[in-house]
Design an enzyme around this catalytic site. Structure first.
Site, PDB file in Angstrom:
ATOM      1  N   LYS A 107      -0.722  -4.118   3.630  1.00  0.00           N
ATOM      2  CA  LYS A 107       0.206  -3.859   4.738  1.00  0.00           C
ATOM      3  C   LYS A 107      -0.221  -4.545   6.032  1.00  0.00           C
ATOM      4  O   LYS A 107       0.565  -4.660   6.962  1.00  0.00           O
ATOM      5  CB  LYS A 107       0.360  -2.358   4.952  1.00  0.00           C
TER       6      LYS A 107
HETATM    7  C1  LIG Z   1       2.279   0.894   0.601  1.00  0.00           C
HETATM    8  C2  LIG Z   1       1.453   0.684  -0.586  1.00  0.00           C
HETATM    9  C3  LIG Z   1       2.016   0.384  -1.843  1.00  0.00           C
HETATM   10  C4  LIG Z   1       3.509   0.388  -2.081  1.00  0.00           C
HETATM   11  O1  LIG Z   1       4.149  -0.695  -1.468  1.00  0.00           O
HETATM   12  P1  LIG Z   1       5.755  -0.675  -1.295  1.00  0.00           P
HETATM   13  O2  LIG Z   1       6.059  -1.902  -0.538  1.00  0.00           O
HETATM   14  O3  LIG Z   1       6.080   0.576  -0.540  1.00  0.00           O
HETATM   15  O4  LIG Z   1       6.332  -0.656  -2.660  1.00  0.00           O
HETATM   16  C5  LIG Z   1       1.170   0.091  -2.897  1.00  0.00           C
HETATM   17  N1  LIG Z   1      -0.165   0.131  -2.758  1.00  0.00           N
HETATM   18  C6  LIG Z   1      -0.749   0.431  -1.578  1.00  0.00           C
HETATM   19  C7  LIG Z   1      -2.227   0.469  -1.511  1.00  0.00           C
HETATM   20  C8  LIG Z   1       0.033   0.707  -0.447  1.00  0.00           C
HETATM   21  O5  LIG Z   1      -0.560   1.018   0.708  1.00  0.00           O
END
Ligand SMILES: *Cc1c(COP(=O)(O)O)cnc(C)c1O
Length: 432
Positions: A107
């Site tokens: 993210k």
């Molecule tokens: C947010 C997150 C996900 C999921 O991602 P999306 O874009 O919401 O599908 C998967 N793994 C981790 C570690 C995350 O922080």
């Protein structure tokens, strides 16, 4: 580039306005009016291009009317300023490590890109921009870090007290002076409800410019497609890869599909889900039915009504049969996730986090049917972020030095109950 709402009632807007507004009034999601097409020359030159050049070329068609080239180039340089290595475990399985950013989760890319866009756009907004985000752990850390000391933008983060991991708590409570962490005596749903109430509060809206930083926002969603170009840059095989993406709100995999629809060579996708299997059921039956979420050890994926589903449908022009031929999906239990963490550690000496383990297990199932397909497991976070991994492996996992440094900074957060008025008073105190 104009962005329309997937509900087709709100007006189309520029990238700038889509990034500032977040979600259109009609509760659809913004979606680009055209998909960019990458040239064969660009694809052939991927191995020679720098990550910054790739990011710039991929993003430019989507933002060019809102960000001058020099600003975009600088934003891209800051967004991809860490490694995205593709690590081969064996002939058929590689891992794309997306956890080398400052908060050790994928993210970071979206949060950094979005923060710098808002910082740039905030210069001509008259009200004070405040980003509000409810988090179960990873989003809040990435957003807090991405916006650390962003000029003229405040950030308020709501997280459930005692329900985030040790490292996540460190990242959420040692932030820049423009970030206010609210430690809520409740669960993630309470945090989300408080954030949603604030975003819908017109009285608050008349004083502050409140916006959210979830993957609904195009400025967070679109840059995630960059990873997939960076993976193909490192891919040596003639046959394109299958990407197995651990999915919760489906922003990441929707961005991957966007890259594919722009011309990136991809064999197919695996949407890897935990017990929250709404999408897996949709692929099997063709009907989408949201459900309340259930808690799992891959908790960033505990989502029962993935908001980016509509974008995935849109990416196939509404043709769900075509979608179901391109995306497979498997639901992996907590037991299988834990077993995968153990077996991958035994077989390869590699430590997966619970989200990457779900993706690994889903890819393995896929390869039982499609033995020829070579796959990439998208590893979305560093294993040290989740306390469960040490318990499953019965060993200590070293945290990178940058994280341990956070322990030297004094903790700062405001502990609150679940009453909305408290949140509102804190938000109003930011007005200036
Ligand atoms: C947010 C997150 C996900 C999921 O991602 P999306 O874009 O919401 O599908 C998967 N793994 C981790 C570690 C995350 O922080």
């Amino acid at each position: 580039m104009q962005y329309f709402s997937t509900n087709h009632r709100s007006a189309s807007v520029s990238f700038r306005d889509a990034a500032i507004i977040g979600q259109p009034d009609d509760k659809g999601l913004y979606f680009p009016a055209e998909l960019s097409t990458v040239s064969d020359e660009f694809l052939a030159s991927l191995p020679e291009l720098s990550n910054e050049e790739i990011a710039f070329n991929v993003m430019r068609p989507y933002v060019a009317d809102s960000l001058p080239d020099d600003v975009l180039a600088e934003i891209c340089t800051e967004t991809v300023s860490f490694d995205f290595p593709l690590v081969a475990l064996n002939e058929n399985i590689s891992v794309l490590e997306l956890f080398h950013g400052p908060t050790l989760a994928f993210k970071d890319v979206g949060a950094r890109f979005m923060s710098r866009c808002l910082e740039y756009f905030a210069r001509d907004i008259s009200k004070r921009p405040v980003v509000i985000v409810a988090t179960s752990g990873d989003t809040g850390g990435a957003v807090a870090n991405g916006f650390a000391d962003a000029d003229g933008v405040d950030v308020v983060i709501l997280f459930p007290k005692g329900l985030v991991s040790r490292i996540q708590e460190l990242q959420l409570t040692r932030c820049g002076s423009n970030v206010t962490p609210l430690e809520v005596n409740g669960n993630f749903d309470d945090c989300q409800r408080l954030a949603k109430t604030a975003l819908a509060d017109t009285d608050l809206g008349s004083k502050l410019f409140l916006t959210s930083a979830n993957s609904i926002n195009v400025a967070r969603w679109l840059p995630q497609q960059i990873y997939y170009f960076l993976a193909v840059k490192q891919w040596k095989d003639v046959e394109p890869p299958v990407f197995s993406v651990p999915s919760g709100n489906f922003g990441n995999i929707a961005a991957a599909v966007l890259a594919y629809r722009s011309g990136l060579p991809v064999r197919s996708f695996v949407a890897a889900c935990n017990a929250n299997d709404v999408f897996t059921r949709f692929i099997r039956t063709g009907s989408f039915e949201a459900k309340p979420s259930v808690p799992t050890i891959s908790n960033a994926m505990d989502i029962g009504d993935p908001s980016n589903f509509v974008r995935i449908v849109e990416l196939f022009g509404g043709d769900t049969d075509k979608l179901r031929r391109m995306i497979a999906s498997y639901s992996i239990s907590d037991e299988e996730t834990a077993e995968t963490i153990r077996s991958v550690h035994d077989r390869f000496g590699y430590i997966l986090d619970p989200h990457g383990a779900v993706a690994f297990a889903a890819l393995t199932r896929h390869q039982e049917f499609f033995a020829e397909d070579k796959g990439i497991v998208v590893e979305t976070a560093h294993p040290v972020k989740f306390d469960s991994v040490e318990k499953i492996l019965g060993m200590k996992i070293e945290a990178p030095a940058s994280i341990l440094d956070l322990e030297k900074i004094p903790k700062w957060s405001i502990e609150i109950g679940t009453s909305y008025q408290t949140v509102k008073d804190i938000l109003l105190s930011l007005e200036s």
